[in-house]
Every structure is written in structure tokens, then in C-alpha cells.
Write a protein that holds these residues in place. Structure first.
Motif: not given
Length: 434
Positions: A99-112, A121-128, A137-144
């Protein structure tokens, strides 16, 4: 009394135009036109032409389409797949796992990419798909994901900070610097939430990932090297004083094109699609900024900003009380307008208020971004909610519920910013940029 009458006219015309589904930029111009005709003797057409040209030809504003184009190019590369391959081995051992890939992935992509929607969209395409396959759990995937994607608004390059800086004539580089530490702290809060979920919801944990040798973890990290180099080239060139925000944006475009070509993701179709996508988004934001510039001029003639600033001063409100009132105001406004529109629509009124109260404008820019982030995941017009609905096919009500804990963490972030303003002001005050 004249100022109250002017405010009433402005609001009536604005809500009439917005209620009639007129584009926000054109609605702002319409309100300004009415104000110029009713409250000044200056020809409205002449004032509009001069103000719109001055606002649209700002050199600082050229960073905006370049950063948007950089994000559009990267969105069409294999970046999302490569990011998951590089992040997964390092995230799997943390409490909460992948689940941490959602946070770290968004942090990295946010920097570009300065866009929340592009980050989502980019990180969701990767992680979902990957997290669903591993029975998280679906609610954790989507919420984070909903919460972490808003980091695209704060971690530089941020489109909202560019618009804020242009609107109040403040250094974009300083605003970018101010967003780094608060963005990382907010990412840390999101990761802490995942850790707490891990320990308090033992029955919902998926099976742990197979162990991987350290050598293999390092080998997989090679997938992160291109994007990290791009982050350093864009952000580092600004903070080390080698480039302005606009020049760094140009570096980012060249770097993203190079990355796309190296991944064999760059062809004529993707190039044209990225260029058209950036053009559409840039034109929309430019139209809003033009309308806001004309509205600011019109309101200046009426004396509303000065009268409001004097009124606030006469009330002897402490900066803390004013910030609390503005927090509620922006949250409500953000439920109906996107973040950039909320900023440009209100700055003509709010800027004199905060300056009168002695609030640092750099700090206030970060505060506004956090509140706007909250608006991205609150109904009825939470833009990230609609993007997630398209990706997951869930109801908006369900997605909103999953994002509620993240909204709470953003509210906590506002408290942290108020208690430790140096979090936003230390870096721009101590690092020399251009």
C-alpha cells in the motif's frame, strides 16, 4: 455602503453566470466587465484588453505549459510499470506492505508533474491492478491513492503554486522550495495511517510478499533511476541556482522526451497527444488567469479589497482566527470549484487581508494548497473522486468514504503548519535560488 453594494452586484453576476454553465474564465471577465461599467468611468473594453495581455504575457507564466507538457509526456511512457517494479521490493517489508507504493509513487511522480489528476492516473494505473491481485482491501487501495495523489498540488513543480505566485507576483522558485518539507511531512502522515491500519486490522492483511535478496532489490531499483535523475535535473537546477522555474521546466520537457524515447514510448502519435493535452490544459488555466486579472483590476477600482482589509484590521482578529476562518471558507469554496479557480477567484480579496494581518505570503501559499488538496477529495465536486470513479467504477459516495481519513490527515497538516510555520518558510529563506 458603496462597497457592500458593489460586492452584492459582483456576487449576483458571478453566480448567475456560473449557474448558467458559463466557463469560469469567461464568467470572471463578465463580472469584471459589469463592475467596470457600473463603478468606473474608464472604458471597460480598453481596460480588459490591456489587463488580459499583461496577465497572459507574463514570463513567469511560461513555466506553466512546460510543466504540464512534461507531465503529459511522462503519462504516456512506461513510467508507471517501472515505478512499481522499482518500489515494490522496498515497500513490501514495511507495515502495510505494498500500500505504501501508492504514497511513495505519488510523491515521486508529483516531483515531475504538477497535476493532481496526472499523478492519480499514472500511479493508479500502476498500483490498482497489482494491489487488487494481492488481495489488499479495496477501501485502502482507493482511499490512500485518492489522498496521496493530491501531493501533486504541493510537491514542486506544482501548477497551483505557479498560479498563486503569478497572481500575487511572488517568486515561483521560493514557493516551490516552501512546498518540499510540508509535502514530505504530509506523505509521512499518509504512510503512518497505513502503518496504523496494519496493526489495527490484522484480519484484513494480505499474505506477505515473498522475500527477496538485497542484491535483487538493488537490481530492481534501476527502474527508478531515470525518473529520479529527472527529478534532480528539474528541482536541483532551481534550488542550486542554475535555473529559474521556467528554465527548469524546459529542462524537464527535454528530459521527459529523452526518457520517453529511451523507453521506446515516444512516437508521433504520443508526441502529438501530449502536446494537445498540454495545450488544452494550459489554455483553460490561462483563460481563468486572464479573467482573474481583469476582475482584480475591476475590484480595485471599486475599493472593495482596501475596504475589506480595513474592516478586518478594525476587528483586530488574530492571524490564527483569520486562518481558521479562511480554512472553512476555502473548504466550502473548494467543494464547488477546482483548486486553481478557487485561488484566482479569491486572491484579489484575500491577499490584502493576509498582508494586513502580517501573514507570510509564502507560508499562506502552502496553506492554500493544503486546503485545496482537501477540496480535491470532498464531494460534490471533488475532481480526484471523479477520476477514481472512472478508473474503478465505484460510486462517488463509496470513494468519498474511503478518502475521509486522508481528509482528516490534511486537516492535521494545517494544524502542523500553523504550529510550525518554519516548515514552509525555512527553506526559501535559507537557500538561494533564481
Amino acid at each position: 455602503m458603496n462597497e457592500l453594494y458593489a460586492v452584492g452586484i459582483f456576487l449576483l453576476v458571478l453566480f448567475t453566470l456560473l449557474g448558467g454553465s458559463v466557463w469560469i474564465g469567461l464568467a470572471l471577465m463578465g463580472v469584471a466587465w459589469v463592475g467596470m461599467e457600473l463603478f468606473t468611468v474608464r472604458p471597460a473594453g480598453d481596460a480588459m484588453i490591456t489587463t488580459i495581455w499583461t496577465g497572459a504575457s507574463s514570463w513567469t507564466l511560461t513555466a506553466l505549459p512546460l510543466f504540464i507538457w512534461m507531465g503529459e509526456i511522462l503519462f504516456r511512457t512506461r513510467l508507471s510499470q517501472d515505478m512499481f517494479k522499482g518500489l515494490a521490493p522496498w515497500m513490501s517489508w514495511l507495515p502495510g506492505g505494498l500500500l505504501h507504493t501508492n504514497i511513495v509513487g505519488c510523491t515521486i511522480f508529483a516531483a515531475v508533474s504538477g497535476s493532481s489528476a496526472a499523478t492519480l492516473t499514472t500511479v493508479g494505473k500502476m498500483s490498482i491492478p497489482e494491489l487488487r491481485a494481492r488481495n489488499y482491501p479495496e477501501y485502502m487501495i482507493i482511499g490512500t491513492l485518492a489522498g496521496a495523489a493530491t501531493l501533486g498540488l504541493m510537491i514542486p513543480p506544482s501548477l497551483t503554486l505557479i498560479v498563486y505566485g503569478v497572481t500575487i507576483n511572488e517568486s515561483i522558485t521560493k514557493l516551490f522550495m516552501a512546498g518540499i518539507f510540508p509535502g514530505l511531512v504530509l506523505a509521512g502522515l499518509f504512510m503512518s495511517y497505513i502503518v496504523l491500519w496494519h496493526y489495527f486490522s490484522k484480519g484484513q492483511r494480505p499474505d506477505p510478499e515473498p522475500s527477496m535478496k538485497f542484491v535483487d532489490m538493488v537490481k530492481n531499483s534501476r527502474f527508478l533511476i531515470p525518473v529520479l535523475l529527472l527529478v534532480f535535473a528539474v528541482i536541483g537546477s532551481m534550488y542550486l541556482g542554475y535555473a529559474t522555474a521556467t528554465e527548469a521546466a524546459a529542462v524537464g520537457v527535454v528530459g521527459s522526451l529523452t526518457l520517453a524515447a529511451a523507453q521506446h514510448s515516444l512516437n508521433w502519435d504520443t508526441f502529438v497527444a501530449s502536446l494537445l493535452g498540454a495545450t488544452r490544459t494550459s489554455a483553460m488555466i490561462a483563460l481563468i488567469l486572464m479573467g482573474a486579472a481583469f476582475l482584480s483590476l475591476s475590484m480595485g477600482f471599486t475599493g472593495i479589497p482596501r475596504a475589506l482589509a480595513a474592516f478586518i484590521d478594525s476587528m483586530s482578529l488574530s492571524p490564527l482566527v483569520l486562518i481558521m476562518a479562511l480554512t472553512v471558507f476555502y473548504i466550502i469554496l473548494g467543494m464547488f470549484l477546482d483548486g486553481i479557480s478557487s485561488v484566482v477567484l479569491t486572491m484579489a480579496i484575500v491577499e490584502p487581508m493576509i498582508r494586513q494581518a502580517g501573514i507570510d505570503v509564502i507560508w499562506f501559499g502552502i496553506f492554500v494548497v493544503v486546503v485545496v488538496e482537501m477540496a480535491q477529495v470532498t464531494p460534490p465536486i471533488g475532481f480526484n473522486l471523479f477520476v477514481l470513479q472512472g478508473m474503478t467504477k465505484h460510486e462517488i459516495s463509496y470513494i468519498s468514504k474511503t478518502a475521509l481519513p486522508m481528509v482528516g490527515l490534511m486537516a492535521l497538516m494545517i494544524v502542523i503548519l500553523v504550529m510550525w510555520p518554519e516548515l514552509a518558510t525555512w527553506l526559501p529563506n535559507n537557500i538561494r535560488g533564481r
